[in-house]
Design an enzyme around this catalytic site. Structure first.
Site, PDB file in Angstrom:
ATOM      1  N   LYS A 192       0.821  -1.194   0.000  1.00  0.00           N
ATOM      2  CA  LYS A 192       0.000   0.000   0.000  1.00  0.00           C
ATOM      3  C   LYS A 192       0.866   1.259   0.000  1.00  0.00           C
ATOM      4  O   LYS A 192       0.427   2.329  -0.359  1.00  0.00           O
ATOM      5  CB  LYS A 192      -0.856   0.028   1.283  1.00  0.00           C
ATOM      6  CG  LYS A 192      -1.739  -1.165   1.482  1.00  0.00           C
ATOM      7  CD  LYS A 192      -2.363  -1.094   2.922  1.00  0.00           C
ATOM      8  CE  LYS A 192      -3.106  -2.395   3.166  1.00  0.00           C
ATOM      9  NZ  LYS A 192      -3.380  -2.577   4.605  1.00  0.00           N
ATOM     10  N   GLY A 193       2.122   1.081   0.439  1.00  0.00           N
ATOM     11  CA  GLY A 193       2.974   2.235   0.711  1.00  0.00           C
ATOM     12  C   GLY A 193       3.152   3.202  -0.442  1.00  0.00           C
ATOM     13  O   GLY A 193       3.224   4.414  -0.244  1.00  0.00           O
ATOM     14  N   GLU A 197       7.726   2.217  -6.078  1.00  0.00           N
ATOM     15  CA  GLU A 197       7.814   1.741  -4.696  1.00  0.00           C
ATOM     16  C   GLU A 197       7.925   2.920  -3.744  1.00  0.00           C
ATOM     17  O   GLU A 197       8.311   4.018  -4.144  1.00  0.00           O
ATOM     18  CB  GLU A 197       9.065   0.854  -4.535  1.00  0.00           C
ATOM     19  CG  GLU A 197       8.793  -0.602  -4.238  1.00  0.00           C
ATOM     20  CD  GLU A 197       8.064  -0.883  -2.923  1.00  0.00           C
ATOM     21  OE1 GLU A 197       7.382  -0.002  -2.357  1.00  0.00           O
ATOM     22  OE2 GLU A 197       8.167  -2.028  -2.461  1.00  0.00           O
ATOM     23  N   ASP A 198       7.607   2.662  -2.480  1.00  0.00           N
ATOM     24  CA  ASP A 198       7.758   3.714  -1.479  1.00  0.00           C
ATOM     25  C   ASP A 198       9.209   3.841  -1.022  1.00  0.00           C
ATOM     26  O   ASP A 198       9.757   4.924  -0.931  1.00  0.00           O
ATOM     27  CB  ASP A 198       6.820   3.488  -0.282  1.00  0.00           C
ATOM     28  CG  ASP A 198       6.910   2.076   0.314  1.00  0.00           C
ATOM     29  OD1 ASP A 198       7.682   1.241  -0.188  1.00  0.00           O
ATOM     30  OD2 ASP A 198       6.187   1.822   1.300  1.00  0.00           O
ATOM     31  N   ASP A 228      14.816  -0.725   0.963  1.00  0.00           N
ATOM     32  CA  ASP A 228      15.525  -0.869   2.236  1.00  0.00           C
ATOM     33  C   ASP A 228      16.599  -1.945   2.030  1.00  0.00           C
ATOM     34  O   ASP A 228      17.654  -1.653   1.461  1.00  0.00           O
ATOM     35  CB  ASP A 228      14.475  -1.248   3.290  1.00  0.00           C
ATOM     36  CG  ASP A 228      15.005  -1.298   4.705  1.00  0.00           C
ATOM     37  OD1 ASP A 228      15.861  -0.473   5.047  1.00  0.00           O
ATOM     38  OD2 ASP A 228      14.546  -2.154   5.484  1.00  0.00           O
ATOM     39  N   LYS A 267      17.256   3.818   1.073  1.00  0.00           N
ATOM     40  CA  LYS A 267      18.117   3.718   2.272  1.00  0.00           C
ATOM     41  C   LYS A 267      19.315   2.852   1.904  1.00  0.00           C
ATOM     42  O   LYS A 267      19.340   1.665   2.246  1.00  0.00           O
ATOM     43  CB  LYS A 267      17.349   2.971   3.373  1.00  0.00           C
ATOM     44  CG  LYS A 267      16.632   3.780   4.396  1.00  0.00           C
ATOM     45  CD  LYS A 267      16.197   2.824   5.541  1.00  0.00           C
ATOM     46  CE  LYS A 267      14.862   3.189   6.101  1.00  0.00           C
ATOM     47  NZ  LYS A 267      14.365   2.198   7.094  1.00  0.00           N
ATOM     48  N   PHE A 316      13.719   4.962  10.753  1.00  0.00           N
ATOM     49  CA  PHE A 316      12.411   4.438  10.355  1.00  0.00           C
ATOM     50  C   PHE A 316      11.496   5.584   9.953  1.00  0.00           C
ATOM     51  O   PHE A 316      11.310   6.562  10.672  1.00  0.00           O
ATOM     52  CB  PHE A 316      11.771   3.577  11.451  1.00  0.00           C
ATOM     53  CG  PHE A 316      10.787   2.617  10.862  1.00  0.00           C
ATOM     54  CD1 PHE A 316      11.219   1.420  10.304  1.00  0.00           C
ATOM     55  CD2 PHE A 316       9.442   2.945  10.782  1.00  0.00           C
ATOM     56  CE1 PHE A 316      10.312   0.549   9.703  1.00  0.00           C
ATOM     57  CE2 PHE A 316       8.526   2.081  10.178  1.00  0.00           C
ATOM     58  CZ  PHE A 316       8.969   0.877   9.643  1.00  0.00           C
ATOM     59  N   ILE A 317      10.951   5.462   8.747  1.00  0.00           N
ATOM     60  CA  ILE A 317      10.228   6.559   8.104  1.00  0.00           C
ATOM     61  C   ILE A 317       8.727   6.295   8.108  1.00  0.00           C
ATOM     62  O   ILE A 317       8.296   5.164   7.885  1.00  0.00           O
ATOM     63  CB  ILE A 317      10.694   6.657   6.623  1.00  0.00           C
ATOM     64  CG1 ILE A 317      12.211   6.889   6.539  1.00  0.00           C
ATOM     65  CG2 ILE A 317       9.920   7.726   5.869  1.00  0.00           C
ATOM     66  CD1 ILE A 317      12.696   8.149   7.199  1.00  0.00           C
ATOM     67  N   ASP A 322       4.111   3.410   6.546  1.00  0.00           N
ATOM     68  CA  ASP A 322       3.472   3.179   7.842  1.00  0.00           C
ATOM     69  C   ASP A 322       4.416   2.629   8.883  1.00  0.00           C
ATOM     70  O   ASP A 322       5.449   2.038   8.572  1.00  0.00           O
ATOM     71  CB  ASP A 322       2.336   2.162   7.672  1.00  0.00           C
ATOM     72  CG  ASP A 322       2.876   0.740   7.447  1.00  0.00           C
ATOM     73  OD1 ASP A 322       3.649   0.553   6.469  1.00  0.00           O
ATOM     74  OD2 ASP A 322       2.563  -0.152   8.244  1.00  0.00           O
ATOM     75  N   ARG A 368       0.271   6.567   7.626  1.00  0.00           N
ATOM     76  CA  ARG A 368       0.399   6.642   6.160  1.00  0.00           C
ATOM     77  C   ARG A 368      -0.108   7.974   5.631  1.00  0.00           C
ATOM     78  O   ARG A 368       0.344   8.488   4.620  1.00  0.00           O
ATOM     79  CB  ARG A 368      -0.437   5.541   5.484  1.00  0.00           C
ATOM     80  CG  ARG A 368       0.078   4.143   5.664  1.00  0.00           C
ATOM     81  CD  ARG A 368      -0.655   3.205   4.696  1.00  0.00           C
ATOM     82  NE  ARG A 368      -0.518   1.813   5.072  1.00  0.00           N
ATOM     83  CZ  ARG A 368       0.509   1.032   4.732  1.00  0.00           C
ATOM     84  NH1 ARG A 368       1.492   1.507   4.015  1.00  0.00           N
ATOM     85  NH2 ARG A 368       0.549  -0.237   5.096  1.00  0.00           N
TER      86      ARG A 368
HETATM   87  P1  IMP Z   1      13.054  -4.451   1.637  1.00  0.00           P
HETATM   88  O1  IMP Z   1      12.730  -5.779   1.061  1.00  0.00           O
HETATM   89  O2  IMP Z   1      13.849  -4.588   2.913  1.00  0.00           O
HETATM   90  O3  IMP Z   1      13.709  -3.500   0.688  1.00  0.00           O
HETATM   91  O4  IMP Z   1      11.675  -3.898   2.143  1.00  0.00           O
HETATM   92  C1  IMP Z   1      11.059  -2.818   1.630  1.00  0.00           C
HETATM   93  C2  IMP Z   1       9.718  -2.667   2.295  1.00  0.00           C
HETATM   94  O5  IMP Z   1       9.860  -2.593   3.727  1.00  0.00           O
HETATM   95  C3  IMP Z   1       9.108  -1.354   1.876  1.00  0.00           C
HETATM   96  O6  IMP Z   1       8.315  -1.506   0.719  1.00  0.00           O
HETATM   97  C4  IMP Z   1       8.315  -0.963   3.100  1.00  0.00           C
HETATM   98  O7  IMP Z   1       7.023  -1.557   3.050  1.00  0.00           O
HETATM   99  C5  IMP Z   1       9.071  -1.556   4.270  1.00  0.00           C
HETATM  100  N1  IMP Z   1       9.962  -0.549   4.892  1.00  0.00           N
HETATM  101  C6  IMP Z   1      11.319  -0.529   4.867  1.00  0.00           C
HETATM  102  N2  IMP Z   1      11.806   0.527   5.538  1.00  0.00           N
HETATM  103  C7  IMP Z   1      10.736   1.216   5.988  1.00  0.00           C
HETATM  104  C8  IMP Z   1      10.591   2.451   6.735  1.00  0.00           C
HETATM  105  O8  IMP Z   1      11.547   3.133   7.130  1.00  0.00           O
HETATM  106  N3  IMP Z   1       9.309   2.841   6.997  1.00  0.00           N
HETATM  107  C9  IMP Z   1       8.230   2.133   6.594  1.00  0.00           C
HETATM  108  N4  IMP Z   1       8.314   0.991   5.879  1.00  0.00           N
HETATM  109  C10 IMP Z   1       9.561   0.528   5.589  1.00  0.00           C
HETATM  110 MG    MG Z   2       6.278  -1.297   0.307  1.00  0.00          MG
END
Ligand code: IMP
Ligand code: MG
Length: 174
Positions: free
Chosen positions: A41-42, A97-98, A101, A129, A150-151, A157, A163
């Site tokens: 949803k992000g 994507e939002d 990470d 990040k 953490f954002i 969210d 959100r």
């Molecule tokens: P990744 O697989 O670790 O890159 O995960 C990415 C997903 O983790 C994003 O699409 C977010 O849903 C969630 N996420 C990672 N960091 C944050 C943050 O700082 N705030 C909120 N959601 C996050």
């Molecule tokens: Mg996401």
């Protein structure tokens, strides 16, 4: 535990940056159409604002994935909760994507989408990040590079909350 949210990027700063990304994409896709895939949803808030700033024809589709893992770390094993409505074969696709990470979710998702035969496949994220990266993911369009905090806000969210904040904030617990 009390939550404290501080502003990292104001609504105006986010809007201005999305405008720039929209202009860049419009230039690079001149004469083509863009098929945006919003990762729910992000990325929903970002996708709508970005789509409004793109001047070439835009079509939209939505996908929802859930990544197994702990509260704060994804595992890279991704389950499709809602798949796309339409095939992407032959389309110029941009995944929106939002945040990237660890990169685990995106690297899995992009591989899966590549197998469906799009004409081209790019990634646009509002936030990146890089310090947290575990899996190498190529980001084509990035709104902001951010530190390892953490954002929340602008679609992101914490435990399904915040959100709807119109700005991008850092959440801390005291
Ligand atoms: P990744 O697989 O670790 O890159 O995960 C990415 C997903 O983790 C994003 O699409 C977010 O849903 C969630 N996420 C990672 N960091 C944050 C943050 O700082 N705030 C909120 N959601 C996050
Ligand atoms: Mg996401």
């Amino acid at each position: 535990m009390a939550e404290k949210i501080s502003v990292l990027f104001t609504e105006e700063e986010v809007d201005a940056r999305i405008r720039e990304l929209g202009e860049q994409i419009s230039k690079e896709y001149a004469g083509k159409k863009v098929h945006l895939i919003c990762v729910l949803k992000g990325a929903s808030f970002f996708t709508c604002e970005l789509a409004k700033r793109i001047t070439v024809p835009v079509s939209l589709d939505f996908m929802s994935v859930s990544s197994y893992g702990s509260e704060t770390e994804s595992s890279g094993v991704v389950r499709i909760v809602k798949d796309l409505d339409e095939p992407i074969k032959g389309k110029d696709v941009i995944v929106v994507e939002d945040i990237v990470d660890t990169g685990r979710t995106l690297s899995y998702l992009l591989e899966m989408l590549k197998d469906r035969g799009p004409e081209s496949l790019k990634l646009c994220t509002l936030l990146d990040k890089p310090e947290r990266r575990v899996v190498d993911v190529h980001v084509d369009y990035n709104g902001f590079q951010i530190p390892d905090k953490f954002i929340v806000g602008y679609g992101l969210d914490y435990d399904q909350k915040h959100r709807n904040l119109p700005y991008i904030g850092i959440i801390e617990f005291e």
